[in-house]
Scaffold this motif. Structure first.
Motif, PDB file in Angstrom:
ATOM      1  N   HIS A 119       0.660  -1.046   0.023  1.00 14.63           N
ATOM      2  CA  HIS A 119      -0.112   0.074  -0.040  1.00 14.63           C
ATOM      3  C   HIS A 119       0.832   1.137  -0.089  1.00 14.63           C
ATOM      4  O   HIS A 119       1.935   1.304   0.719  1.00 14.63           O
ATOM      5  N   TYR A 121       1.476   5.291   0.506  1.00 13.27           N
ATOM      6  CA  TYR A 121       1.117   6.628   1.175  1.00 13.27           C
ATOM      7  C   TYR A 121       2.139   7.656   0.851  1.00 13.27           C
ATOM      8  O   TYR A 121       3.378   7.440   1.033  1.00 13.27           O
ATOM      9  N   THR A 147      -2.091  -1.327  -6.015  1.00 11.78           N
ATOM     10  CA  THR A 147      -3.691  -1.458  -5.939  1.00 11.78           C
ATOM     11  C   THR A 147      -4.329  -0.232  -5.165  1.00 11.78           C
ATOM     12  O   THR A 147      -5.287  -0.326  -5.009  1.00 11.78           O
ATOM     13  N   SER A 148      -3.381  -0.049  -4.029  1.00 14.83           N
ATOM     14  CA  SER A 148      -4.011   0.857  -2.999  1.00 14.83           C
ATOM     15  C   SER A 148      -3.085   2.101  -2.952  1.00 14.83           C
ATOM     16  O   SER A 148      -1.772   2.213  -2.649  1.00 14.83           O
ATOM     17  N   TYR A 150      -2.760   6.432  -1.164  1.00 15.49           N
ATOM     18  CA  TYR A 150      -3.093   7.498  -0.472  1.00 15.49           C
ATOM     19  C   TYR A 150      -2.133   8.653  -0.637  1.00 15.49           C
ATOM     20  O   TYR A 150      -1.050   8.649  -0.812  1.00 15.49           O
ATOM     21  N   LEU A 171      -5.086   0.332  -9.798  1.00 17.98           N
ATOM     22  CA  LEU A 171      -5.459   0.960  -8.541  1.00 17.98           C
ATOM     23  C   LEU A 171      -7.084   0.449  -8.394  1.00 17.98           C
ATOM     24  O   LEU A 171      -7.885   0.605  -9.196  1.00 17.98           O
ATOM     25  N   THR A 172      -7.049  -0.175  -7.121  1.00 12.75           N
ATOM     26  CA  THR A 172      -8.564  -0.498  -6.693  1.00 12.75           C
ATOM     27  C   THR A 172      -9.062   0.479  -5.533  1.00 12.75           C
ATOM     28  O   THR A 172     -10.142   0.775  -5.328  1.00 12.75           O
ATOM     29  N   GLN A 173      -8.132   0.965  -4.935  1.00  9.85           N
ATOM     30  CA  GLN A 173      -8.323   1.849  -3.661  1.00  9.85           C
ATOM     31  C   GLN A 173      -7.639   3.263  -3.791  1.00  9.85           C
ATOM     32  O   GLN A 173      -6.439   3.383  -3.922  1.00  9.85           O
ATOM     33  N   ARG A 175      -7.177   7.173  -2.232  1.00  8.86           N
ATOM     34  CA  ARG A 175      -7.751   8.168  -0.979  1.00  8.86           C
ATOM     35  C   ARG A 175      -7.050   9.341  -1.229  1.00  8.86           C
ATOM     36  O   ARG A 175      -5.537   9.460  -1.381  1.00  8.86           O
ATOM     37  N   VAL A 192     -11.206   0.981  -9.830  1.00  7.46           N
ATOM     38  CA  VAL A 192     -11.482   1.636  -8.519  1.00  7.46           C
ATOM     39  C   VAL A 192     -12.701   1.019  -7.906  1.00  7.46           C
ATOM     40  O   VAL A 192     -13.755   0.978  -8.535  1.00  7.46           O
ATOM     41  N   ARG A 194     -12.935   1.571  -4.420  1.00  7.63           N
ATOM     42  CA  ARG A 194     -13.063   2.541  -3.223  1.00  7.63           C
ATOM     43  C   ARG A 194     -12.385   3.762  -3.329  1.00  7.63           C
ATOM     44  O   ARG A 194     -11.284   3.745  -3.922  1.00  7.63           O
TER      45      ARG A 194
END
Length: 312
Positions: A119, A121, A147-148, A150, A171-173, A175, A192, A194
């Motif tokens: 993930h 960030y 995939t995630s 932020y 990317l599926t998530q 933020r 996507v 979420r």
């Protein structure tokens, strides 16, 4: 760096440290302690040490340019803060989360052989000028399978360019927080599931929620009032399993109230606290203003902490 605090021990940036000093420390259950470590300096001994001692979270600020192979390190969440020194790093194969803060242009990150993309960030350092050219994530081709992601930027500063997310097509998530631009590019992220948006004073160009056929979780908070009303209207027809649009804000709120310590409080309480704060700010006598502010805060309903502030 998010959550950065005063150090427990001060060492020289070039000091060689004996990381095994911590080997004898555990929590009552026997798990290695400390679980979270922060370090600013150039000693790479922590990487060799972590091959035999799991580190739950490690936050590192390099002080000189470095090329580092951390592939064999056992660090579950690695954070790097980039201020002036470039960093080329092979991420630990065991890392499930990787955070990069500061000047992201100094970062070059790769996966270890056999490693799975963690993930991601990002907390980019942005310029104060809103007219500055939008900030983009650096090219990170080795992390293309992410995939995630932020991205925590700030409102009312240099915008983050959402088009730079297209280097992560799986990317599926997603933020995103702060001042955003090129939101229309998100339409190309077809997987996507979420989507979360926060602290956004401008959502111009955001594709309709029907753009993403797999979307099942949508959250937007502290966003431009007009955009929020439109999203609420869309949700009446989309009927996502999990969706919320809360705390719609005017442009004036972002200019005046964003960043106050009680801006995330319940609306009615925050309104009273903000009013008291503004009154204290405008007081001719600072002491009188502060005393009045303390009285107002102590009288607010729903304050769960003890009233440790006393007026003498």
């Amino acid at each position: 760096m998010p959550g950065e605090s005063k150090p427990d021990v001060v060492v020289g940036p070039d000091d060689v440290l004996d990381w095994s000093t911590f080997d004898g420390f555990t929590v009552p259950a026997g798990y290695p302690w400390p679980r979270v470590l922060g370090y600013r300096g150039s000693d790479l001994g922590f990487l060799a040490w972590s091959r035999r001692r799991t580190i739950e979270q490690f936050a590192w600020t390099p002080t000189v340019p470095m090329t580092v192979d951390a592939g064999a390190a056992d660090i579950h969440h690695l954070t790097v803060s980039l201020r002036s020194a470039a960093l080329t790093i092979v991420l630990p194969a065991t890392t499930s989360a990787f955070t990069a803060c500061g000047d992201l242009a100094l970062l070059h990150a790769e996966l270890a052989a056999g490693g799975v993309c963690p993930h991601l960030y990002f907390y980019p350092a942005t310029r104060a000028s809103r007219d500055a050219e939008p900030l983009k994530l650096p090219p990170l081709p080795s992390l293309a399978e992410a995939t995630s992601i932020y991205v925590g930027a700030k409102p009312l500063r240099q915008a983050f360019d959402c088009a730079s997310l297209l280097q992560f097509p799986h990317l599926t998530q997603v933020r995103l927080f702060g001042q955003l631009t090129n939101l229309d590019a998100l339409a190309e992220l077809s997987h996507v599931q979420r989507l979360q948006l926060g602290d956004c004073p401008d959502l111009t160009g955001l594709p309709p929620l029907t753009t993403w056929p797999g979307l099942h979780d949508f959250d937007a908070s502290n966003i431009a009032q007009e955009a929020g009303r439109d999203l609420r209207q869309q949700l009446k027809g989309v009927r996502l399993p999990h969706a919320s649009v809360t705390r719609l804000r005017t442009a004036e709120w972002f200019e005046r109230d964003y960043g106050l310590p009680f801006s995330e409080w319940p609306t009615a309480t925050a309104r009273r606290a903000t009013k008291a704060f503004r009154a204290a700010e405008a007081a001719d006598d600072p002491e009188t203003g502060i005393r009045a502010f303390i009285r107002a805060i102590n009288d607010l309903p729903g304050i769960a902490t003890p009233r440790i502030v006393r007026i003498m």
